[in-house]
Design a protein around this motif. Structure first.
Motif, PDB file in Angstrom:
ATOM      1  N   GLN A   1       0.788  -1.222   0.322  1.00 55.13           N
ATOM      2  CA  GLN A   1      -0.163  -0.319   0.059  1.00 55.13           C
ATOM      3  C   GLN A   1       0.869   1.313  -0.105  1.00 55.13           C
ATOM      4  N   GLN A   2       1.999   1.211   0.643  1.00 58.16           N
ATOM      5  CA  GLN A   2       2.905   2.370   0.587  1.00 58.16           C
ATOM      6  C   GLN A   2       3.449   2.794  -0.750  1.00 58.16           C
ATOM      7  N   GLN A   3       3.439   1.687  -1.583  1.00 54.26           N
ATOM      8  CA  GLN A   3       4.205   1.922  -3.029  1.00 54.26           C
ATOM      9  C   GLN A   3       2.715   2.243  -3.783  1.00 54.26           C
ATOM     10  N   THR A   4       1.589   2.401  -3.514  1.00 57.03           N
ATOM     11  CA  THR A   4       0.662   2.490  -4.418  1.00 57.03           C
ATOM     12  C   THR A   4      -0.305   3.568  -4.052  1.00 57.03           C
ATOM     13  N   ALA A   5      -0.389   3.960  -2.613  1.00 59.89           N
ATOM     14  CA  ALA A   5      -1.224   5.011  -2.106  1.00 59.89           C
ATOM     15  C   ALA A   5      -1.371   6.297  -2.820  1.00 59.89           C
ATOM     16  N   PHE A   6      -0.221   6.846  -2.820  1.00 55.41           N
ATOM     17  CA  PHE A   6      -0.120   8.168  -3.454  1.00 55.41           C
ATOM     18  C   PHE A   6      -0.248   8.107  -4.990  1.00 55.41           C
ATOM     19  N   ARG A   7       0.182   7.128  -5.773  1.00 50.61           N
ATOM     20  CA  ARG A   7       0.284   7.071  -7.055  1.00 50.61           C
ATOM     21  C   ARG A   7      -1.397   6.890  -7.422  1.00 50.61           C
ATOM     22  N   SER A   8      -2.069   6.298  -6.465  1.00 49.62           N
ATOM     23  CA  SER A   8      -3.375   5.866  -6.857  1.00 49.62           C
ATOM     24  C   SER A   8      -4.278   7.148  -6.872  1.00 49.62           C
ATOM     25  N   ILE A   9      -3.747   8.332  -6.375  1.00 49.79           N
ATOM     26  CA  ILE A   9      -4.951   9.406  -6.422  1.00 49.79           C
ATOM     27  C   ILE A   9      -4.555  10.338  -7.526  1.00 49.79           C
ATOM     28  N   MET A  10      -3.530  10.060  -8.253  1.00 52.75           N
ATOM     29  CA  MET A  10      -3.124  10.855  -9.318  1.00 52.75           C
ATOM     30  C   MET A  10      -4.237  10.884 -10.435  1.00 52.75           C
ATOM     31  N   PRO A  11      -4.185  11.679 -11.281  1.00 52.70           N
ATOM     32  CA  PRO A  11      -5.408  11.764 -12.311  1.00 52.70           C
ATOM     33  C   PRO A  11      -5.157  10.157 -13.150  1.00 52.70           C
ATOM     34  N   GLY A  12      -6.158   9.678 -13.443  1.00 51.36           N
ATOM     35  CA  GLY A  12      -6.259   8.163 -13.953  1.00 51.36           C
ATOM     36  C   GLY A  12      -6.106   7.195 -13.044  1.00 51.36           C
ATOM     37  N   GLY A  13      -5.743   7.452 -11.651  1.00 53.93           N
ATOM     38  CA  GLY A  13      -5.457   6.434 -10.976  1.00 53.93           C
ATOM     39  C   GLY A  13      -6.625   5.793 -10.062  1.00 53.93           C
ATOM     40  N   ALA A  14      -6.419   4.737  -9.488  1.00 51.80           N
ATOM     41  CA  ALA A  14      -7.846   3.966  -9.051  1.00 51.80           C
ATOM     42  C   ALA A  14      -8.494   4.664  -7.861  1.00 51.80           C
ATOM     43  N   LYS A  15      -7.688   5.479  -7.162  1.00 54.44           N
ATOM     44  CA  LYS A  15      -8.546   6.384  -6.060  1.00 54.44           C
ATOM     45  C   LYS A  15      -8.564   7.826  -6.414  1.00 54.44           C
ATOM     46  N   HIS A  16      -8.518   8.197  -7.540  1.00 57.09           N
ATOM     47  CA  HIS A  16      -8.481   9.654  -8.177  1.00 57.09           C
ATOM     48  C   HIS A  16      -9.871  10.227  -7.646  1.00 57.09           C
ATOM     49  N   GLU A  17     -10.851   9.379  -8.089  1.00 56.95           N
ATOM     50  CA  GLU A  17     -12.404  10.024  -7.938  1.00 56.95           C
ATOM     51  C   GLU A  17     -12.398  10.392  -6.188  1.00 56.95           C
ATOM     52  N   TRP A  18     -11.824   9.104  -5.745  1.00 52.52           N
ATOM     53  CA  TRP A  18     -11.838   9.456  -4.127  1.00 52.52           C
ATOM     54  C   TRP A  18     -11.396  10.649  -3.603  1.00 52.52           C
ATOM     55  N   TYR A  19     -10.336  10.917  -4.218  1.00 49.39           N
ATOM     56  CA  TYR A  19      -9.510  12.184  -3.828  1.00 49.39           C
ATOM     57  C   TYR A  19     -10.195  13.465  -4.055  1.00 49.39           C
ATOM     58  N   LYS A  20     -10.807  13.491  -5.349  1.00 47.74           N
ATOM     59  CA  LYS A  20     -11.645  14.500  -5.841  1.00 47.74           C
ATOM     60  C   LYS A  20     -12.706  14.830  -4.739  1.00 47.74           C
ATOM     61  N   THR A  21     -13.517  13.346  -4.003  1.00 49.36           N
ATOM     62  CA  THR A  21     -14.655  13.695  -2.961  1.00 49.36           C
ATOM     63  C   THR A  21     -14.021  14.492  -1.760  1.00 49.36           C
ATOM     64  N   LYS A  22     -12.624  14.198  -1.452  1.00 55.00           N
ATOM     65  CA  LYS A  22     -11.955  14.958  -0.443  1.00 55.00           C
ATOM     66  C   LYS A  22     -11.890  16.281  -0.810  1.00 55.00           C
ATOM     67  N   LEU A  23     -11.284  16.596  -1.946  1.00 53.73           N
ATOM     68  CA  LEU A  23     -11.194  18.199  -2.477  1.00 53.73           C
ATOM     69  C   LEU A  23     -12.641  18.886  -2.503  1.00 53.73           C
ATOM     70  N   ASP A  24     -13.521  17.967  -2.712  1.00 51.17           N
ATOM     71  CA  ASP A  24     -14.739  18.575  -2.819  1.00 51.17           C
ATOM     72  C   ASP A  24     -15.294  19.350  -1.232  1.00 51.17           C
ATOM     73  N   LYS A  25     -14.949  18.323  -0.464  1.00 48.21           N
ATOM     74  CA  LYS A  25     -15.335  18.539   0.941  1.00 48.21           C
ATOM     75  C   LYS A  25     -14.415  19.964   1.552  1.00 48.21           C
ATOM     76  N   VAL A  26     -13.327  19.998   1.026  1.00 48.17           N
ATOM     77  CA  VAL A  26     -12.387  21.174   1.393  1.00 48.17           C
ATOM     78  C   VAL A  26     -13.026  22.406   0.896  1.00 48.17           C
TER      79      VAL A  26
ATOM     80  N   SER B   1       8.719  10.877   0.253  1.00 49.73           N
ATOM     81  CA  SER B   1       9.526  10.774  -0.865  1.00 49.73           C
ATOM     82  C   SER B   1       9.628   9.172  -1.236  1.00 49.73           C
ATOM     83  N   ASN B   2       9.701   8.598  -0.143  1.00 55.52           N
ATOM     84  CA  ASN B   2       9.901   6.980  -0.646  1.00 55.52           C
ATOM     85  C   ASN B   2       8.754   6.393  -1.541  1.00 55.52           C
ATOM     86  N   TYR B   3       7.686   6.985  -1.433  1.00 57.91           N
ATOM     87  CA  TYR B   3       6.465   6.558  -2.253  1.00 57.91           C
ATOM     88  C   TYR B   3       5.937   7.181  -3.354  1.00 57.91           C
ATOM     89  N   CYS B   4       6.558   7.975  -3.743  1.00 52.25           N
ATOM     90  CA  CYS B   4       6.164   8.919  -5.033  1.00 52.25           C
ATOM     91  C   CYS B   4       7.565   9.746  -5.668  1.00 52.25           C
TER      92      CYS B   4
END
Length: 408
Positions: A171-196, A230-233
């Motif tokens: 998970q350490q190696q995929t968590a940050f990359r997953s929120i990038m545009p096109g990543g598996a958790k990108h839409e999840w990240y957008k919902t968090k930004l929507d709240k902010v 820095s170790n994860y992206c």
């Protein structure tokens, strides 16, 4: 009208002129050299062109201009969760209890606001924290203080922790990359930004004006204790997410009361290493640094190391027409870790003022959990802190100029 600053000539070059004496010899008289006038290129009229968001609200523009101007001669003092009353009973801020005045900045966090358990119900603990945080930010603004928000965002898999050590190696190696545009958790990240975006866009003062906020996403990224470390992206991946965050809030969600801070920890040793993950001038208003390690009872050598690093970012901020800041620091005192004599008035003050450093603010971390960063009146280092806050360059709420109106 442009602001004119007179630079101090520390090593004048004298032009010598000769005149004859009666005996035929000559004497040399130094000519008077006028002071050099330096014109600050940032003016109230063009300041928007130096900001991330040229469409920022008038109060946000004024905050950028005035905080940058303040940094040229002084620095504002802030405290995370200043009104939370963790260390002593609730009521006045701990800084006010000790000094008689509130801090100039309030530090807050979007962590509980975006927590998965925040269901928006009045009986929900996380929603209660959201309400308290908003109320505190409004109180700070009513006092003329500056609001700064960090974000200890929970990792995108189980949303249980922001610490990398609490998730698996995979998970350490995929968590940050997953929120990038096109990543598996990108839409999840957008919902968090929507709240902010929803919180920030509805945070208004008593005059119904949006409250300006300095936002510090993904801080201390040069370490690896957070899942965005820095170790994860790779640097380009970090830059891409930072840039997306700013663009999404500014352009998609039309949030125009944010200043954006770039806030690594203290691992850099050169200007180029500081900029290793820098997303670009178009995405950063505040060049910050979090630094506990150099000031962790390291004496004069630690203060010098901290000062050298602040000098790098201060010079960069001056050249880029941005604001420099010590975005987090402190020395935590507990029952087993005694206060360091003169930590505030000598070591820290020297670190943030020597060598021509110009920073807009310093933020102390929150008191609580069995320890404190800011003394309360009965603690052993209260006198040291009081000496620090009355230093010539120190600014608390009572001496903070009006940060929300541009000068003529």
């Amino acid at each position: 009208m442009k602001k004119i600053f007179i630079s101090i000539i520390t090593s004048a070059v004298l032009t010598l002129t000769s005149c004859s004496k009666d005996d035929g010899t000559t004497s040399e008289t130094p000519a008077i050299i006028p002071p050099v006038a330096v014109v600050d290129p940032v003016t109230p009229q063009n300041v928007r062109t130096f900001m991330v968001d040229p469409n920022a609200t008038d109060e946000t523009v004024a905050l950028f201009y005035n905080l940058r101007k303040l940094s040229q001669t002084k620095f504002a003092i802030g405290h995370q969760d200043a009104f939370a009353g963790f260390y002593t009973s609730s009521g006045d801020s701990d800084i006010k209890k000790t000094t008689g005045h509130d801090p100039a900045l309030l530090g807050s966090d979007f962590m509980f606001i975006t927590d998965k358990n925040n269901n928006g119900q009045a009986s929900n603990w996380f929603f209660q924290q959201e309400t308290n945080i908003i109320d505190d930010a409004k109180e700070a603004k009513s006092k003329g203080m500056i609001n700064v928000f960090c974000w200890h965002l929970r990792e995108p898999n189980n949303e249980d922790s922001f610490y990398a050590a609490d998730i698996t190696a995979a998970q350490q190696q995929t968590a940050f990359r997953s929120i990038m545009p096109g990543g598996a958790k990108h839409e999840w990240y957008k919902t968090k930004l929507d709240k902010v975006a929803s919180i920030v866009s509805n945070m208004r003062d008593a005059n119904n004006k949006l409250i300006p906020i300095i936002f510090r996403p993904f801080h201390e990224f040069d370490g690896s204790w957070f899942w965005w470390g820095s170790n994860y992206c790779a640097p380009d991946e970090y830059k891409a997410v930072f840039q997306f965050t700013v663009d999404y809030l500014k352009n998609t969600k039309n949030v125009h009361n944010l200043l954006y801070s770039f806030s690594p920890d203290n691992t850099y040793t050169t200007s180029s290493s500081y900029l290793n993950r820098y997303p670009g001038d178009a995405y950063v208003d505040v060049l910050g640094m979090d630094n506990y390690g150099d000031l962790n009872n390291q004496g004069t050598s630690g203060a010098t190391n901290a000062n050298n690093k602040l000098k790098y970012l201060s010079d960069l901020a001056i050249s880029k027409k941005k604001i420099a800041a010590l975005t987090e620091t402190g020395y935590r005192v507990t029952n087993t870790t005694p206060a360091v004599p003169n930590w505030f008035s000598t070591y820290l003050y020297d670190a943030i003022t020597n060598n021509g450093v110009q920073i807009g603010f310093v933020m102390f971390w929150a008191n609580g959990n069995g320890g404190y960063y800011v003394p309360t009146p009965t603690t052993s280092n209260a006198a040291d802190f009081n000496s620090f806050v009355i230093k010539p360059k120190s600014v608390l709420q009572n001496t903070l100029p009006n940060m929300y109106v541009l000068p003529n």
